[in-house]
Design a protein around this motif. Structure first.
Motif, mmCIF file in Angstrom:
data_model
loop_
_atom_site.group_PDB
_atom_site.id
_atom_site.type_symbol
_atom_site.label_atom_id
_atom_site.label_comp_id
_atom_site.label_asym_id
_atom_site.label_seq_id
_atom_site.Cartn_x
_atom_site.Cartn_y
_atom_site.Cartn_z
ATOM 1 N N ALA A 28 -6.807 0.691 -4.666
ATOM 2 C CA ALA A 28 -7.033 -0.748 -4.308
ATOM 3 C C ALA A 28 -6.601 -1.657 -5.571
ATOM 4 C CB ALA A 28 -8.280 -1.122 -3.672
ATOM 5 N N THR A 29 -6.929 -1.314 -6.619
ATOM 6 C CA THR A 29 -6.625 -2.027 -7.811
ATOM 7 C C THR A 29 -5.118 -2.187 -8.237
ATOM 8 O OG1 THR A 29 -6.828 0.028 -9.384
ATOM 9 C CG2 THR A 29 -8.710 -1.625 -9.020
ATOM 10 N N HIS B 211 -7.874 -6.873 0.730
ATOM 11 C CA HIS B 211 -9.189 -6.540 0.986
ATOM 12 C C HIS B 211 -9.514 -5.015 0.985
ATOM 13 C CE1 HIS B 211 -9.180 -10.538 2.067
ATOM 14 N NE2 HIS B 211 -7.940 -10.447 2.818
ATOM 15 N N GLY B 212 -9.576 -4.507 -0.221
ATOM 16 C CA GLY B 212 -9.654 -3.174 -0.486
ATOM 17 C C GLY B 212 -8.733 -2.182 0.215
ATOM 18 N N PHE B 213 -8.975 -0.940 0.195
ATOM 19 C CA PHE B 213 -8.076 -0.049 0.548
ATOM 20 C C PHE B 213 -8.636 1.339 0.991
ATOM 21 C CE2 PHE B 213 -5.519 3.914 -0.050
ATOM 22 C CZ PHE B 213 -4.368 3.718 0.857
ATOM 23 N N HIS B 214 -8.308 1.788 2.392
ATOM 24 C CA HIS B 214 -8.821 2.860 2.917
ATOM 25 C C HIS B 214 -7.824 3.659 3.496
ATOM 26 C CE1 HIS B 214 -12.721 0.810 2.363
ATOM 27 N NE2 HIS B 214 -12.277 -0.023 3.025
ATOM 28 N N ASP C 180 -10.073 5.374 -3.246
ATOM 29 C CA ASP C 180 -9.930 4.105 -2.516
ATOM 30 C C ASP C 180 -9.923 3.003 -3.482
ATOM 31 O OD1 ASP C 180 -9.633 5.007 -0.188
ATOM 32 O OD2 ASP C 180 -11.497 4.682 0.827
ATOM 33 N N HIS C 181 -11.012 3.004 -4.477
ATOM 34 C CA HIS C 181 -11.112 2.030 -5.354
ATOM 35 C C HIS C 181 -9.841 1.807 -6.122
ATOM 36 C CE1 HIS C 181 -12.596 -0.011 -9.164
ATOM 37 N NE2 HIS C 181 -12.888 -0.753 -8.249
ATOM 38 N N ALA D 4 -14.638 6.948 -2.400
ATOM 39 C CA ALA D 4 -14.782 5.848 -3.131
ATOM 40 C C ALA D 4 -13.780 5.589 -3.945
ATOM 41 C CB ALA D 4 -16.344 5.250 -3.149
ATOM 42 N N GLU E 244 0.767 -1.156 -0.073
ATOM 43 C CA GLU E 244 -0.095 0.064 0.013
ATOM 44 C C GLU E 244 0.869 1.273 0.006
ATOM 45 O OE1 GLU E 244 -2.599 -0.458 3.470
ATOM 46 O OE2 GLU E 244 -4.002 -1.699 2.129
#
Lengths: 786, 155
Positions: free
Chosen positions: A492-493, A504-507, A488-489, A485, A328
């Motif tokens: 995440a990719t 598992h996603g990213f925040h 984050d999206h 969103a 990340e």
């Protein structure tokens, strides 16, 4: 289920900038300085094409060298899209900015052509899914960078900087190529997509071949050279000789990202303990050393250059850590760094353009005259400093998180990770604030009124600054419960394509309670605030230290090596190429003998012993005559006599061919020998009868060399004829020459039929030889050659 | 020297033509024939000097060396090997073209067909399509060797 990428869009995306670059010289004649907008349009089209592939994952492939399993494959995933967006998006802004910045500058056609070609190469690097294609695009970026850094060809410093970046980045690329070949030799594939999607299998193959560590190290050298990691960082500050838009585009947002892109790209495939150790140490070291050097710099672009190296170190270190936080860190910081560093370079360009100086000491209080620029600088430098809630803060938090995580896991020396990370960040904070202070405080008297820049210059900077601010704002909103969103999206990719772990996603958000990482951030800022009053002392101290101990500077090593090589090369030239034909022949033949014999020794070959089956009385006799003739040549009293005796040797060889039942060869030998003799006689007419005595030592040297050459040739013949090929080759020609070639003379049928294409090549060589003789000798009176 | 040249040159040229024509079935071929022809010219050069061919046989008036190179026989030689190269490449490409036009798939660079021609005095002669290629080889060799020879010779 994710859609497959559209192959036409992806290929167009990479090809378009190259086509546009090819057309640029023509377009420039037509549009003049407005070519900038033409280039910006091309970049915008690429941006649109990249955006059209958003969300797609997969490969598109076209065969290129099918025999070697090399294809032009393109691979679309989060990381590729990120780099694609950065290259094309920042490309649009930089081209627009260039319209203002390059006004009235020389060499604009070259500038836009190269920049467009660079854009294409960078998109190629991002989307290539074949290691060789990746390598080709990679080196193209280095070449484009070389041309752009050396844009002001008249300046000695430009040429020095261009050469330096070329040596380091292209040299690093060769290391990377070697690494790719190791990967290929162990796994048998150049397909990057396969390597990344089935990492365990291929990593095991690499490890079994014992090539894992060398491959990681070699690819690491390539990435480090491109991304200016210590000690190969030295080209980046010199690269600031390039026009500022180039610095913003190549040397902060895109090309230097190729290195970290590579690290990220290979991360899922090669992530092991060796990988972690290599890249975390390299990255953290670079981050700290470059931050210290940034504090020591006196020029705003130099400061930003060192800062770039430092942040690239941060990304590399992030990719080095094995936890998901590491992935990340790298993924998010690539984005954040581009968003704050590109505008900062544009700001630096505005300052240099409008204030007329880039010396930090001569600047201050610019906010009054340049309010918009100052606002951009505030957002971007605080992001760079890692101050919450600006964008750089979040990715730096992730670095602290992963460093803390790694330290907790490994313990012991691993506690150095968080310590060094904080130390590096303190210096980062210091120079970021110093840059910001250019806009505040007292305005020096020498600085008269500073003009506002044109809109084409401040608008791109403002847009990038706004984007950076938006990312920062996203974190605040997330803390308040409204997650950003789209960001984050997207991140995440990207994380998904660099992570070896499951994602598992990213925040991201501003922490509301004290975590170790947040505590580290607070410590960083506190230390920075305490140390800032002593900025001048630190600056002078580092400079004094570097001046006192030259070997501390990587530049000292580079300069010593490069400038030390000059006298060596002069010496070698004087020895090897002194203008005497005899010397050239001696070195060439000696080197050929040494290489051939060395090769035989290394390959452990032995000549066949039982090949001598042709020995008969006539042959022995003929060969004896030949030997006698050979001796006679060496004692011939004149050139004419020498040539005549030499032709005895040639005719004996011809007779040998007849005895060995090769009439075609014999005929050729006879005819060629005759022709040679005739030519010699023709030429010798003009030469002096004899040159005189030669020294005994030289005769001895030549004698030894000729014996060696003879021995090598003999050995080569024995070695090459040792392999007994399948009889079928001969039988094939014997049986097929009449039905397929329609001729009874197999040699001729082979020449003109079976190997007709080869013969065509050979006669082309003959024609070329005639042409060159014509040009070299025949045309020299025309006075054009010299 | 001149007497010997007068006698031998026609023989050499005749032999070289024979070598060229029989090359497909017996020792010979374009390369050897080309070299042999060049030898004949070289003999003329040595015996009569480089200007003889130009001034006395072809009846041109070429004085300086540079004239000789640009407009004289050297230019002819240059055209000769250019034509030879074109012929050789063309004869190979013709097969490729033929393949694309008359068969479904492309066929290799060279392919082969042959026929027999009855020549007066000589007898049966096999004319293979490879002969065109060989003629190209011959022309290139003669042109190139003579170019080199005359350029170096004039020096």
């Amino acid at each position: 289920m994710q859609p497959n990428p559209d192959s036409v869009a992806v290929v167009t995306l990479v090809a378009l900038p190259f086509l546009a670059a090819a057309a640029t010289p023509l377009v420039f004649r037509w549009l003049g300085e407005r070519t900038a907008y033409y280039a910006a349009t091309v970049a915008l089209a690429c941006f649109g094409l990249t955006a059209s592939q958003y969300g797609a994952t997969g490969t598109v492939s076209y065969a290129w060298v099918p025999a070697m399993d090399v294809s032009v494959r393109f691979y679309v995933d989060g990381l590729a899209l990120l780099v694609g967006f950065l290259a094309s998006g920042i490309g649009v802004l930089v081209f627009t900015y260039s319209a203002g910045y390059m006004h009235g500058e020389p060499g604009q056609a070259k500038y836009y052509t190269t920049l467009l070609a660079f854009l294409g190469s960078m998109l190629g690097v991002a989307f290539a899914a074949d290691l060789l294609a990746l390598y080709v695009f990679w080196e193209l970026t280095s070449i484009a960078s070389f041309i752009l850094i050396g844009h002001y060809t008249g300046e000695r410093s430009s040429r020095y900087a261009a050469r330096k970046s070329m040596l380091i980045t292209v040299g690093g690329g060769l290391f990377m190529l070697a690494g790719f070949l190791l990967v290929w030799s162990a796994t048998g594939t150049f397909d990057l997509h396969a390597l990344v999607t089935q990492p365990e299998q291929y990593r095991a193959m690499l490890r079994d071949a014992g090539l894992l560590l060398p491959a990681v190290a070699l690819i690491g050298v390539g990435a480090a050279a491109k991304s200016a990691q210590v000690p190969l960082h030295i080209w980046l500050p010199n690269a600031m000789e390039a026009p500022t838009p180039v610095s913003a585009f190549l040397h902060s947002a895109t090309m230097v990202k190729a290195g970290v892109y590579l690290v990220g790209r290979f991360r899922p495939f090669l992530l092991t303990d060796e990988w972690t150790l290599l890249f975390t140490v390299l990255g953290l070291l670079t981050m700290t050393v470059a931050a210290v050097l940034a504090v020591a710099s006196t020029d705003i672009k130099e400061l930003l250059a060192y800062s770039t190296a430092s942040h690239l170190g941060l990304i590399v270190a992030g990719f080095g850590f094995a936890s998901i936080y590491g992935a990340e860190t790298g993924a998010f910081h690539i984005l954040n760094h581009a968003l704050f560093k590109a505008p900062l370079f544009l700001v630096a360009g505005i300052i240099a353009h409008e204030a007329g100086t880039r010396r930090i000491a001569d600047l201050g209080g610019l906010a009054d005259d340049l309010p918009i620029t100052a606002a951009v600088a505030v957002v971007a430098s605080l992001g760079m400093a890692g101050v919450p809630p600006f964008n750089g803060f979040y990715s730096k938090e992730l670095l602290f998180e992963s460093a803390w995580h790694a330290a907790e896991h490994a313990g012991g020396l691993a506690w150095l990770y968080p310590v060094v990370a904080v130390l590096g960040s303190v210096f980062t904070f210091l120079y970021s604030i110093r840059f910001l202070m250019l806009f505040f405080g007292e305005k020096p008297d020498a600085l008269s009124h500073v003009h506002r820049p044109p809109a084409s210059m401040w608008a791109p900077a403002a847009l990038l600054g706004a984007l950076a601010g938006l990312v920062g704002l996203g974190g605040v909103l997330a803390t308040l419960g409204v997650a950003p969103a789209p960001i984050d999206h997207f991140v995440a990719t990207v994380v998904g394509s660099v992570a070896a772990e499951s994602v598992h996603g990213f925040h991201y958000y501003v922490p509301t309670h004290l975590t170790p990482a947040f505590a580290m951030s607070l410590v960083t800022i506190a230390l920075g605030v305490v140390a800032y009053p002593f900025y001048g002392a630190i600056h002078d101290g580092v400079n004094a230290l570097l001046a006192a101990v030259p070997p501390l500077r990587a530049n000292w090593w580079y300069d010593s090596a490069v400038f030390g090589a000059n006298p060596a090369s002069v010496t070698v030239t004087d020895t090897v190429q002194n203008g005497l034909l005899r010397t050239y022949a001696t070195w060439t033949l000696g080197a050929a003998v040494a290489l051939t014999l060395g090769g035989y020794v290394l390959a452990n070959v032995a000549p066949a012993v039982d090949t001598v089956t042709l020995v008969s009385a006539p042959i022995v006799l003929v060969l004896l005559v030949a030997v006698v003739a050979a001796f006679a040549v060496s004692i011939a009293p004149s050139h004419i006599a020498g040539v005549l005796t030499l032709s005895i040797l040639g005719f004996m060889v011809a007779i040998f061919y007849i005895l060995a039942s090769a009439p075609d060869l014999a005929l050729t030998q006879l005819v060629v020998e005759t022709l040679t003799l005739v030519i010699f006689v023709l030429v010798l007419d003009r030469l002096p009868a004899f040159y005189g005595e030669i020294k005994r030592s030289r005769a001895l040297r030549d004698g030894v060399l000729s014996v060696l050459v003879g021995a090598t040739v003999t050995l080569t013949v024995l070695v090459t004829t040792r392999a007994t090929p399948d009889k079928s080759i001969m039988e094939y020609y014997v049986s097929e020459s009449i039905p397929q070639g329609g001729g009874g003379n197999i040699v001729n049928v082979i020449l003109v039929d079976f190997r007709g294409f080869d013969t065509l090549g050979e006669i082309s060589v003959i024609a070329m030889a005639a042409l060159s003789v014509l040009t070299l000798i025949g045309m020299r009176e025309r006075g054009e050659a010299s | 020297m001149r007497t010997v040249t007068r006698v031998t040159v026609p023989i050499i040229i005749l032999v070289s033509v024979a070598l060229f024509l029989q090359g497909h079935n017996q020792p010979g071929g374009g390369f050897i024939a080309g070299v042999l022809t060049s030898t004949a010219f070289a003999l003329v050069y040595i015996a009569y000097g480089p200007e003889f061919l130009e001034n006395d046989i072809l009846g041109r008036d070429v004085d300086t060396a540079i004239e000789h190179l640009r407009h004289g026989v050297v230019a002819d030689y240059r055209r000769l090997y250019a034509a030879g190269l074109t012929l050789a490449a063309g004869s190979g490409l013709a097969a490729v073209l033929y393949g694309y036009l008359y068969t479904d798939s492309g066929i290799p660079f060279m392919s082969q067909s042959y026929t027999f021609v009855h020549l007066p005095l000589y007898g049966e002669l096999e004319v293979a399509s490879a002969l065109a290629f060989d003629l190209g080889v011959y022309a290139v060799v003669v042109g190139a060797v003579l170019t080199i020879l005359s350029v170096v010779g004039v020096e």
